[in-house]
Design a protein around this motif. Structure first.
Motif, PDB file in Angstrom:
ATOM      1  N   ASP A 129     -87.535 -32.457 -44.328  1.00 60.65           N
ATOM      2  CA  ASP A 129     -86.152 -32.919 -44.439  1.00 60.65           C
ATOM      3  C   ASP A 129     -85.364 -32.500 -43.201  1.00 60.65           C
ATOM      4  N   ILE A 130     -85.487 -31.222 -42.848  1.00 58.97           N
ATOM      5  CA  ILE A 130     -84.804 -30.683 -41.662  1.00 58.97           C
ATOM      6  C   ILE A 130     -85.739 -29.696 -40.979  1.00 58.97           C
ATOM      7  N   GLN A 131     -85.742 -29.715 -39.661  1.00 60.15           N
ATOM      8  CA  GLN A 131     -86.469 -28.716 -38.879  1.00 60.15           C
ATOM      9  C   GLN A 131     -85.464 -27.883 -38.092  1.00 60.15           C
ATOM     10  N   LEU A 132     -85.580 -26.560 -38.194  1.00 64.39           N
ATOM     11  CA  LEU A 132     -84.817 -25.669 -37.325  1.00 64.39           C
ATOM     12  C   LEU A 132     -85.712 -25.324 -36.143  1.00 64.39           C
ATOM     13  N   LEU A 133     -85.214 -25.574 -34.930  1.00 60.51           N
ATOM     14  CA  LEU A 133     -86.014 -25.431 -33.714  1.00 60.51           C
ATOM     15  C   LEU A 133     -85.382 -24.419 -32.774  1.00 60.51           C
ATOM     16  N   SER A 134     -86.215 -23.866 -31.887  1.00 59.52           N
ATOM     17  CA  SER A 134     -85.758 -22.817 -30.984  1.00 59.52           C
ATOM     18  C   SER A 134     -86.055 -23.170 -29.532  1.00 59.52           C
ATOM     19  N   THR A 135     -85.024 -23.079 -28.700  1.00 58.98           N
ATOM     20  CA  THR A 135     -85.220 -23.259 -27.259  1.00 58.98           C
ATOM     21  C   THR A 135     -85.936 -22.050 -26.671  1.00 58.98           C
ATOM     22  N   LYS A 136     -85.585 -20.846 -27.156  1.00 61.21           N
ATOM     23  CA  LYS A 136     -86.186 -19.610 -26.645  1.00 61.21           C
ATOM     24  C   LYS A 136     -87.653 -19.495 -27.038  1.00 61.21           C
ATOM     25  N   LYS A 137     -87.949 -19.883 -28.279  1.00 64.56           N
ATOM     26  CA  LYS A 137     -89.308 -19.752 -28.806  1.00 64.56           C
ATOM     27  C   LYS A 137     -89.756 -21.098 -29.369  1.00 64.56           C
ATOM     28  N   PRO A 138     -90.245 -21.984 -28.502  1.00 63.32           N
ATOM     29  CA  PRO A 138     -90.578 -23.354 -28.929  1.00 63.32           C
ATOM     30  C   PRO A 138     -91.601 -23.438 -30.060  1.00 63.32           C
ATOM     31  N   THR A 139     -92.432 -22.414 -30.203  1.00 63.32           N
ATOM     32  CA  THR A 139     -93.444 -22.460 -31.269  1.00 63.32           C
ATOM     33  C   THR A 139     -92.884 -22.033 -32.624  1.00 63.32           C
ATOM     34  N   GLU A 140     -91.673 -21.485 -32.624  1.00 63.59           N
ATOM     35  CA  GLU A 140     -91.039 -21.052 -33.874  1.00 63.59           C
ATOM     36  C   GLU A 140     -90.314 -22.231 -34.513  1.00 63.59           C
ATOM     37  N   ILE A 141     -90.708 -22.589 -35.733  1.00 66.98           N
ATOM     38  CA  ILE A 141     -90.097 -23.709 -36.450  1.00 66.98           C
ATOM     39  C   ILE A 141     -89.955 -23.331 -37.924  1.00 66.98           C
ATOM     40  N   ILE A 142     -88.838 -23.705 -38.510  1.00 68.29           N
ATOM     41  CA  ILE A 142     -88.641 -23.523 -39.949  1.00 68.29           C
ATOM     42  C   ILE A 142     -88.342 -24.883 -40.569  1.00 68.29           C
ATOM     43  N   PHE A 143     -89.076 -25.212 -41.630  1.00 67.13           N
ATOM     44  CA  PHE A 143     -88.786 -26.427 -42.392  1.00 67.13           C
ATOM     45  C   PHE A 143     -87.742 -26.100 -43.460  1.00 67.13           C
ATOM     46  N   ILE A 144     -86.709 -26.912 -43.547  1.00 67.09           N
ATOM     47  CA  ILE A 144     -85.764 -26.836 -44.659  1.00 67.09           C
ATOM     48  C   ILE A 144     -86.037 -28.034 -45.558  1.00 67.09           C
ATOM     49  N   GLU A 145     -86.440 -27.767 -46.791  1.00 68.66           N
ATOM     50  CA  GLU A 145     -86.771 -28.837 -47.729  1.00 68.66           C
ATOM     51  C   GLU A 145     -85.784 -28.818 -48.894  1.00 68.66           C
ATOM     52  N   ILE A 146     -85.245 -29.984 -49.212  1.00 66.95           N
ATOM     53  CA  ILE A 146     -84.316 -30.124 -50.333  1.00 66.95           C
ATOM     54  C   ILE A 146     -85.095 -30.598 -51.555  1.00 66.95           C
ATOM     55  N   GLU A 147     -85.096 -29.771 -52.594  1.00 65.91           N
ATOM     56  CA  GLU A 147     -85.798 -30.125 -53.834  1.00 65.91           C
ATOM     57  C   GLU A 147     -84.783 -30.552 -54.893  1.00 65.91           C
ATOM     58  N   VAL A 148     -84.895 -31.789 -55.339  1.00 59.23           N
ATOM     59  CA  VAL A 148     -84.056 -32.262 -56.443  1.00 59.23           C
ATOM     60  C   VAL A 148     -84.917 -32.368 -57.704  1.00 59.23           C
ATOM     61  N   THR A 149     -85.919 -33.215 -57.649  1.00 55.84           N
ATOM     62  CA  THR A 149     -86.852 -33.307 -58.786  1.00 55.84           C
ATOM     63  C   THR A 149     -88.288 -33.002 -58.370  1.00 55.84           C
ATOM     64  N   HIS A 150     -88.586 -33.124 -57.083  1.00 57.56           N
ATOM     65  CA  HIS A 150     -89.961 -32.926 -56.618  1.00 57.56           C
ATOM     66  C   HIS A 150     -90.023 -31.799 -55.593  1.00 57.56           C
ATOM     67  N   LYS A 151     -90.952 -30.871 -55.832  1.00 58.84           N
ATOM     68  CA  LYS A 151     -91.179 -29.791 -54.886  1.00 58.84           C
ATOM     69  C   LYS A 151     -92.005 -30.305 -53.704  1.00 58.84           C
ATOM     70  N   SER A 152     -92.085 -29.499 -52.664  1.00 61.32           N
ATOM     71  CA  SER A 152     -92.933 -29.840 -51.523  1.00 61.32           C
ATOM     72  C   SER A 152     -94.384 -29.933 -51.978  1.00 61.32           C
ATOM     73  N   THR A 153     -95.157 -30.765 -51.308  1.00 64.29           N
ATOM     74  CA  THR A 153     -96.565 -30.910 -51.680  1.00 64.29           C
ATOM     75  C   THR A 153     -97.314 -29.612 -51.401  1.00 64.29           C
ATOM     76  N   GLN A 154     -98.372 -29.400 -52.152  1.00 66.07           N
ATOM     77  CA  GLN A 154     -99.176 -28.196 -51.955  1.00 66.07           C
ATOM     78  C   GLN A 154     -99.772 -28.168 -50.555  1.00 66.07           C
ATOM     79  N   LYS A 155    -100.086 -29.339 -50.032  1.00 69.60           N
ATOM     80  CA  LYS A 155    -100.639 -29.420 -48.679  1.00 69.60           C
ATOM     81  C   LYS A 155     -99.633 -28.905 -47.658  1.00 69.60           C
TER      82      LYS A 155
END
Length: 337
Positions: free
Chosen positions: A137-163
């Motif tokens: 849904d959203i990715q938080l990205l870093s200029t200082k540390k390009p390999t650092e990424i956080i996914f922000i997922e919005i759950e209403v009725t369905h959770k993120s897939t196990q994969k």
């Protein structure tokens, strides 16, 4: 039919409770999902809401999901642009090194909550852009540390897939059930302690620093400390480390030796005095004190039906005595254990 609580105003999400009569008169409100025009109803028999002019409707799931993404995006971008912290509260294993220089002790404080401003590292975001085989849904990205990424997922009725959860990517999943959950996204904080927020693939780290100076009470760590004075007398101190250090500092000229970590010598099943004698033997410290003598006794008296110990008593000389008397006593004999 959904009575919409959110719309776009000047290209930013706005809640109906923040709309003024002046804004309604002069402004233009758009649907967050379709950009269609909307009208703000502030008065009348219905609860204040935004209304579609062409009666377009969406499922509640779609509405909550899309609005939550937009509100989070705007709140985070506003934090970056205006240098307002957007906090992450997360658990750590805390170790305090406040007194390490003097004592070589690092105190294990257990699990604590640490706060970090995400914008210090993550200064960019993307909405619904592909990353490997996923579309967060959203990715938080870093200029200082390009390999650092956080996914922000919005759950209403369905959770993120196990994969996705098993991918190893850091994921913060926020459950949205109602309008209030969306409003709370504007509070600029994501916390492990909130029941509607789940964290995946975040490692529990150990942070070592001076935690105690950050609290009003200061250091509350209790320790057993051995102090040997230059005159041969000694003490086993057992109370707050901060208080012990203050006492040692004020009496420093008279002290010969200090050991700050007796716990490693103490054995279960032995009394305090037995452990102390064992400690002295292991350290090769020869001390003569009445309480270490096999002839030690105690004079006692019944007070309020309780047996109260009043003073030391020498069983050999059959008289009261002071603990330091053993230093020059010819009858001193070490206890047998």
């Amino acid at each position: 039919m959904i009575k919409y609580s959110w719309a776009k105003y000047n290209d930013k999400p706005i809640h109906i409770s923040d709309v003024t009569l002046e804004m309604r008169k002069n402004g233009s409100f758009l649907n967050i999902i379709t950009n269609e025009k909307m009208t703000a109803y502030l008065e009348g028999k219905f609860k204040p809401h935004f209304h579609h002019l062409n009666k377009t409707n969406f499922s509640n799931e779609t509405y909550l999901h899309e609005v939550a993404k937009e509100v989070f995006k705007e709140a985070y971008l506003n934090s970056i642009e205006n240098k307002i912290p957007f906090y992450l509260e997360y658990p750590i294993n805390a170790e305090c090194d406040k007194h390490f220089k003097q004592t070589k002790i690092i105190c294990e404080l257990g699990r604590k909550t640490e706060t970090y401003d995400l914008t210090q590292t993550f200064d960019k975001l993307k909405v619904e852009k592909g990353f490997d085989e996923f579309v967060p849904d959203i990715q938080l990205l870093s200029t200082k540390k390009p390999t650092e990424i956080i996914f922000i997922e919005i759950e209403v009725t369905h959770k993120s897939t196990q994969k996705k959860l098993n991918s190893g990517n850091k994921i913060i999943e926020i459950k949205i059930e109602n309008d209030l959950d969306i409003i709370n996204l504007k509070n600029n904080i994501l916390s492990f302690n909130k029941v509607n927020t789940q964290f995946y693939n975040f490692k529990l780290t150990t942070i070592t620093k001076d935690f105690c100076s950050q609290t009003k009470k200061g250091c509350r760590e209790s320790r057993k400390v051995f102090v040997l004075n230059k005159n041969g007398s000694y003490e086993f101190l057992d109370y707050y480390l901060e208080s012990i250090l203050g006492e040692i500092y004020s009496n420093n000229d008279n002290i010969k030796f200090v050991d700050y970590d007796l716990e490693r010598f103490y054995q279960k099943g032995k009394s305090e005095s037995e452990n102390q004698i064992e400690y002295l033997n292991r350290k090769g410290i020869q001390i003569r004190e009445c309480e270490l003598c096999r002839y030690v006794g105690y004079s006692r008296k019944k007070i309020n039906k309780k047996d109260v110990r009043l003073s030391l008593f020498c069983k050999f000389k059959k008289e009261s005595t002071e603990s330091e008397s053993a230093i020059n006593c010819e009858y001193f004999r070490t206890k047998k254990h």
